[in-house]
Design a protein around this motif. Structure first.
Motif, PDB file in Angstrom:
ATOM      1  N   GLU A 184     -54.773  45.674 -22.145  1.00  0.00           N
ATOM      2  CA  GLU A 184     -53.383  46.038 -22.430  1.00  0.00           C
ATOM      3  C   GLU A 184     -53.367  47.447 -23.021  1.00  0.00           C
ATOM      4  O   GLU A 184     -54.118  47.738 -23.960  1.00  0.00           O
ATOM      5  CB  GLU A 184     -52.766  45.065 -23.423  1.00  0.00           C
ATOM      6  N   SER A 185     -52.521  48.297 -22.479  1.00  0.00           N
ATOM      7  CA  SER A 185     -52.494  49.691 -22.908  1.00  0.00           C
ATOM      8  C   SER A 185     -51.082  50.163 -23.197  1.00  0.00           C
ATOM      9  O   SER A 185     -50.114  49.650 -22.634  1.00  0.00           O
ATOM     10  CB  SER A 185     -53.111  50.595 -21.832  1.00  0.00           C
ATOM     11  N   LEU A 186     -50.986  51.164 -24.075  1.00  0.00           N
ATOM     12  CA  LEU A 186     -49.736  51.851 -24.355  1.00  0.00           C
ATOM     13  C   LEU A 186     -49.868  53.288 -23.872  1.00  0.00           C
ATOM     14  O   LEU A 186     -50.899  53.938 -24.123  1.00  0.00           O
ATOM     15  CB  LEU A 186     -49.424  51.834 -25.852  1.00  0.00           C
ATOM     16  N   GLY A 187     -48.832  53.772 -23.201  1.00  0.00           N
ATOM     17  CA  GLY A 187     -48.850  55.125 -22.681  1.00  0.00           C
ATOM     18  C   GLY A 187     -47.963  56.067 -23.466  1.00  0.00           C
ATOM     19  O   GLY A 187     -47.555  55.779 -24.597  1.00  0.00           O
ATOM     20  N   HIS A 188     -47.666  57.209 -22.864  1.00  0.00           N
ATOM     21  CA  HIS A 188     -46.824  58.225 -23.489  1.00  0.00           C
ATOM     22  C   HIS A 188     -46.062  58.927 -22.373  1.00  0.00           C
ATOM     23  O   HIS A 188     -46.649  59.282 -21.346  1.00  0.00           O
ATOM     24  CB  HIS A 188     -47.697  59.222 -24.250  1.00  0.00           C
ATOM     25  N   VAL A 189     -44.776  59.143 -22.571  1.00  0.00           N
ATOM     26  CA  VAL A 189     -43.952  59.717 -21.519  1.00  0.00           C
ATOM     27  C   VAL A 189     -44.442  61.105 -21.101  1.00  0.00           C
ATOM     28  O   VAL A 189     -44.294  61.503 -19.933  1.00  0.00           O
ATOM     29  CB  VAL A 189     -42.468  59.782 -21.972  1.00  0.00           C
ATOM     30  N   ALA A 190     -45.049  61.852 -22.016  1.00  0.00           N
ATOM     31  CA  ALA A 190     -45.508  63.208 -21.704  1.00  0.00           C
ATOM     32  C   ALA A 190     -46.840  63.223 -20.972  1.00  0.00           C
ATOM     33  O   ALA A 190     -47.226  64.263 -20.421  1.00  0.00           O
ATOM     34  CB  ALA A 190     -45.615  64.031 -22.990  1.00  0.00           C
ATOM     35  N   ASP A 195     -53.803  56.428 -21.479  1.00  0.00           N
ATOM     36  CA  ASP A 195     -53.608  55.396 -22.492  1.00  0.00           C
ATOM     37  C   ASP A 195     -53.817  55.975 -23.885  1.00  0.00           C
ATOM     38  O   ASP A 195     -54.817  56.611 -24.164  1.00  0.00           O
ATOM     39  CB  ASP A 195     -54.515  54.195 -22.252  1.00  0.00           C
ATOM     40  N   MET A 196     -52.834  55.713 -24.756  1.00  0.00           N
ATOM     41  CA  MET A 196     -52.893  56.163 -26.147  1.00  0.00           C
ATOM     42  C   MET A 196     -53.439  55.075 -27.065  1.00  0.00           C
ATOM     43  O   MET A 196     -53.923  55.359 -28.156  1.00  0.00           O
ATOM     44  CB  MET A 196     -51.494  56.574 -26.620  1.00  0.00           C
ATOM     45  N   ALA A 197     -53.346  53.859 -26.620  1.00  0.00           N
ATOM     46  CA  ALA A 197     -53.924  52.717 -27.326  1.00  0.00           C
ATOM     47  C   ALA A 197     -54.264  51.670 -26.280  1.00  0.00           C
ATOM     48  O   ALA A 197     -53.488  51.442 -25.348  1.00  0.00           O
ATOM     49  CB  ALA A 197     -52.954  52.149 -28.361  1.00  0.00           C
ATOM     50  N   SER A 198     -55.427  51.053 -26.416  1.00  0.00           N
ATOM     51  CA  SER A 198     -55.840  50.015 -25.466  1.00  0.00           C
ATOM     52  C   SER A 198     -56.552  48.892 -26.206  1.00  0.00           C
ATOM     53  O   SER A 198     -57.263  49.140 -27.192  1.00  0.00           O
ATOM     54  CB  SER A 198     -56.772  50.582 -24.380  1.00  0.00           C
ATOM     55  N   ARG A 199     -56.362  47.704 -25.708  1.00  0.00           N
ATOM     56  CA  ARG A 199     -57.066  46.538 -26.237  1.00  0.00           C
ATOM     57  C   ARG A 199     -57.706  45.810 -25.058  1.00  0.00           C
ATOM     58  O   ARG A 199     -57.021  45.418 -24.108  1.00  0.00           O
ATOM     59  CB  ARG A 199     -56.123  45.601 -26.977  1.00  0.00           C
ATOM     60  N   ILE A 200     -59.030  45.650 -25.123  1.00  0.00           N
ATOM     61  CA  ILE A 200     -59.795  45.057 -24.030  1.00  0.00           C
ATOM     62  C   ILE A 200     -60.250  43.668 -24.439  1.00  0.00           C
ATOM     63  O   ILE A 200     -60.937  43.509 -25.456  1.00  0.00           O
ATOM     64  CB  ILE A 200     -61.029  45.917 -23.700  1.00  0.00           C
ATOM     65  N   GLY A 300     -64.851  49.317 -15.394  1.00  0.00           N
ATOM     66  CA  GLY A 300     -64.072  48.140 -15.024  1.00  0.00           C
ATOM     67  C   GLY A 300     -62.872  47.951 -15.929  1.00  0.00           C
ATOM     68  O   GLY A 300     -61.781  47.577 -15.476  1.00  0.00           O
ATOM     69  N   ALA A 301     -63.055  48.219 -17.219  1.00  0.00           N
ATOM     70  CA  ALA A 301     -61.942  48.113 -18.160  1.00  0.00           C
ATOM     71  C   ALA A 301     -60.887  49.169 -17.869  1.00  0.00           C
ATOM     72  O   ALA A 301     -59.675  48.887 -17.898  1.00  0.00           O
ATOM     73  CB  ALA A 301     -62.458  48.248 -19.594  1.00  0.00           C
ATOM     74  N   TRP A 302     -61.333  50.404 -17.596  1.00  0.00           N
ATOM     75  CA  TRP A 302     -60.371  51.472 -17.274  1.00  0.00           C
ATOM     76  C   TRP A 302     -59.545  51.092 -16.042  1.00  0.00           C
ATOM     77  O   TRP A 302     -58.329  51.279 -16.016  1.00  0.00           O
ATOM     78  CB  TRP A 302     -61.125  52.784 -17.042  1.00  0.00           C
ATOM     79  N   ALA A 303     -60.191  50.541 -15.036  1.00  0.00           N
ATOM     80  CA  ALA A 303     -59.491  50.164 -13.800  1.00  0.00           C
ATOM     81  C   ALA A 303     -58.544  48.998 -14.015  1.00  0.00           C
ATOM     82  O   ALA A 303     -57.587  48.830 -13.250  1.00  0.00           O
ATOM     83  CB  ALA A 303     -60.510  49.821 -12.717  1.00  0.00           C
ATOM     84  N   ALA A 304     -58.793  48.191 -15.045  1.00  0.00           N
ATOM     85  CA  ALA A 304     -57.987  46.980 -15.278  1.00  0.00           C
ATOM     86  C   ALA A 304     -56.813  47.213 -16.222  1.00  0.00           C
ATOM     87  O   ALA A 304     -56.080  46.271 -16.546  1.00  0.00           O
ATOM     88  CB  ALA A 304     -58.884  45.875 -15.830  1.00  0.00           C
ATOM     89  N   ARG A 305     -56.615  48.445 -16.670  1.00  0.00           N
ATOM     90  CA  ARG A 305     -55.534  48.714 -17.629  1.00  0.00           C
ATOM     91  C   ARG A 305     -54.166  48.300 -17.074  1.00  0.00           C
ATOM     92  O   ARG A 305     -53.839  48.593 -15.924  1.00  0.00           O
ATOM     93  CB  ARG A 305     -55.483  50.199 -17.993  1.00  0.00           C
ATOM     94  N   VAL A 306     -53.387  47.649 -17.922  1.00  0.00           N
ATOM     95  CA  VAL A 306     -51.991  47.334 -17.615  1.00  0.00           C
ATOM     96  C   VAL A 306     -51.153  47.952 -18.733  1.00  0.00           C
ATOM     97  O   VAL A 306     -51.295  47.586 -19.906  1.00  0.00           O
ATOM     98  CB  VAL A 306     -51.749  45.813 -17.540  1.00  0.00           C
ATOM     99  N   PHE A 307     -50.293  48.902 -18.377  1.00  0.00           N
ATOM    100  CA  PHE A 307     -49.453  49.556 -19.379  1.00  0.00           C
ATOM    101  C   PHE A 307     -48.240  48.681 -19.669  1.00  0.00           C
ATOM    102  O   PHE A 307     -47.477  48.342 -18.762  1.00  0.00           O
ATOM    103  CB  PHE A 307     -49.017  50.934 -18.886  1.00  0.00           C
ATOM    104  N   ASN A 308     -48.099  48.312 -20.932  1.00  0.00           N
ATOM    105  CA  ASN A 308     -46.979  47.433 -21.295  1.00  0.00           C
ATOM    106  C   ASN A 308     -46.020  48.082 -22.286  1.00  0.00           C
ATOM    107  O   ASN A 308     -45.291  47.404 -23.012  1.00  0.00           O
ATOM    108  CB  ASN A 308     -47.501  46.107 -21.867  1.00  0.00           C
ATOM    109  N   GLY A 309     -46.014  49.407 -22.323  1.00  0.00           N
ATOM    110  CA  GLY A 309     -45.085  50.115 -23.187  1.00  0.00           C
ATOM    111  C   GLY A 309     -45.544  51.534 -23.433  1.00  0.00           C
ATOM    112  O   GLY A 309     -46.594  51.971 -22.939  1.00  0.00           O
TER     113      GLY A 309
END
Length: 316
Positions: A184-190, A195-200, A300-309
């Motif tokens: 689960e990752s958080l992104g940034h509009v800019a 990913d600015m924060a990720s939890r694997i 594998g973790a990088w490829a599996a990122r899902v941005f949820n906010g």
């Protein structure tokens, strides 16, 4: 110690300069080469003139051609982490670098941390849960440095999961056979795709855990908790406070850290590999071929990122 060994350090950023200075301190003939205006073809030409080893300290997205040039010349290399961010690129490097992989290294310097070495030398078969975390406000990292102008701001090869992937590597070392369950990752509009924060979420039979990293928290945190039926390890790498608790109660460990000594120790081992000498007694030598399971887990973790906010913090 390393007299007569010629090393080309490609990438003149802060980590490249550190490696260059450490190599010279260890007696090697180090040549620092800025990446701007350089290329894989230029590296191949320099290798044809004669060099014993290469340190690749460039942004992740330009490393594959450099690895290819080293392997084609039969020259061992030390490549900064992560090895690659695309799973397919990890496999390409594994094939290309095979002839020199046992003399090459991946820059997983946390394997040399004295507190991590304590964990690596411990029987952890009773552990059923683990949690590793790291984070710090990226705008406070270094003076005269801007996130937007760095490798970290790139959608390809940037972001916190890759930038702070030492914790994933530590989990892979301590618990071989882990697989990625979710990210689960958080992104940034800019910064689309960064990913600015990720939890694997990671696991294997009888064991589950997670690795969390962020560019956001105001003060550096770096923590490892291992929960087992026999004992619990609570290691705070940021404050250097390490506690092991068993049926007899908590016991604190004294594991002083000289940060640059980790880099020096890694470079000593690399120079030993280059020269065909015996390396140190480190529990998890970051030799390239031995690091492939960890590199696969990171990619594998990088490829599996899902941005949820998205985060709202301004990151210039």
């Amino acid at each position: 110690m390393a007299g007569g060994v010629t090393v080309l350090v490609v990438g003149a950023g802060s980590i490249g300069r550190r490696h260059h200075e450490n190599l010279m301190a260890l007696g090697a003939q180090s040549h620092l080469i800025g990446w701007r205006g350089f290329s894989a073809q230029a590296l191949a030409a320099r290798l044809a003139e004669g060099a014993d080893a290469v340190v690749i300290a460039t942004a992740t997205d330009v490393r594959l051609p450099l690895v290819k040039a080293c392997a084609a010349a039969g020259v061992p290399f030390y490549v900064e982490k992560p090895l690659a961010f695309r799973p397919a690129d990890v496999e390409t490097i594994a094939v290309l670098a095979a002839p020199v992989a046992q003399r090459s290294m991946l820059g997983m310097m946390m394997r040399y941390h004295p507190a991590f070495r304590e964990l690596a030398a411990t029987d952890l078969s009773d552990v059923f849960q683990f949690a590793l975390s790291i984070g710090h406000d990226v705008t406070q990292w270094r003076a005269n440095w801007r996130f937007s102008q760095s490798y970290a701001a790139k959608a390809d090869g940037g972001g916190v999961l890759l930038d702070l992937c030492h914790e994933v590597d530590m989990a892979a070392c301590l618990f071989p056979g882990l697989s990625v369950h979710a990210v689960e990752s958080l992104g940034h509009v800019a910064y689309p795709g960064v990913d600015m924060a990720s939890r694997i979420s990671l696991g294997r039979t009888g064991l589950s855990g997670d690795v969390a990293m962020d560019y956001l928290t105001p003060k550096l945190h770096r923590h490892c908790i291992l929960r087992g039926s026999e004992r619990m390890h609570d290691f705070d790498f940021a404050s250097q406070h390490y506690v092991v608790t068993d049926a007899a109660g908590p016991a604190a460990l004294h594991k002083p850290l000289d940060r640059n000594e980790m880099f020096l120790a890694a470079m000593r081992d690399f120079l030993a590999l280059v020269a065909g000498r015996v390396v140190s007694d480190i529990e998890h030598l970051p030799r390239l071929d031995l690091c492939l399971p960890s590199a696969r887990l990171v990619a594998g973790a990088w490829a599996a990122r899902v941005f949820n906010g998205q985060i709202r913090k301004e990151i210039p």
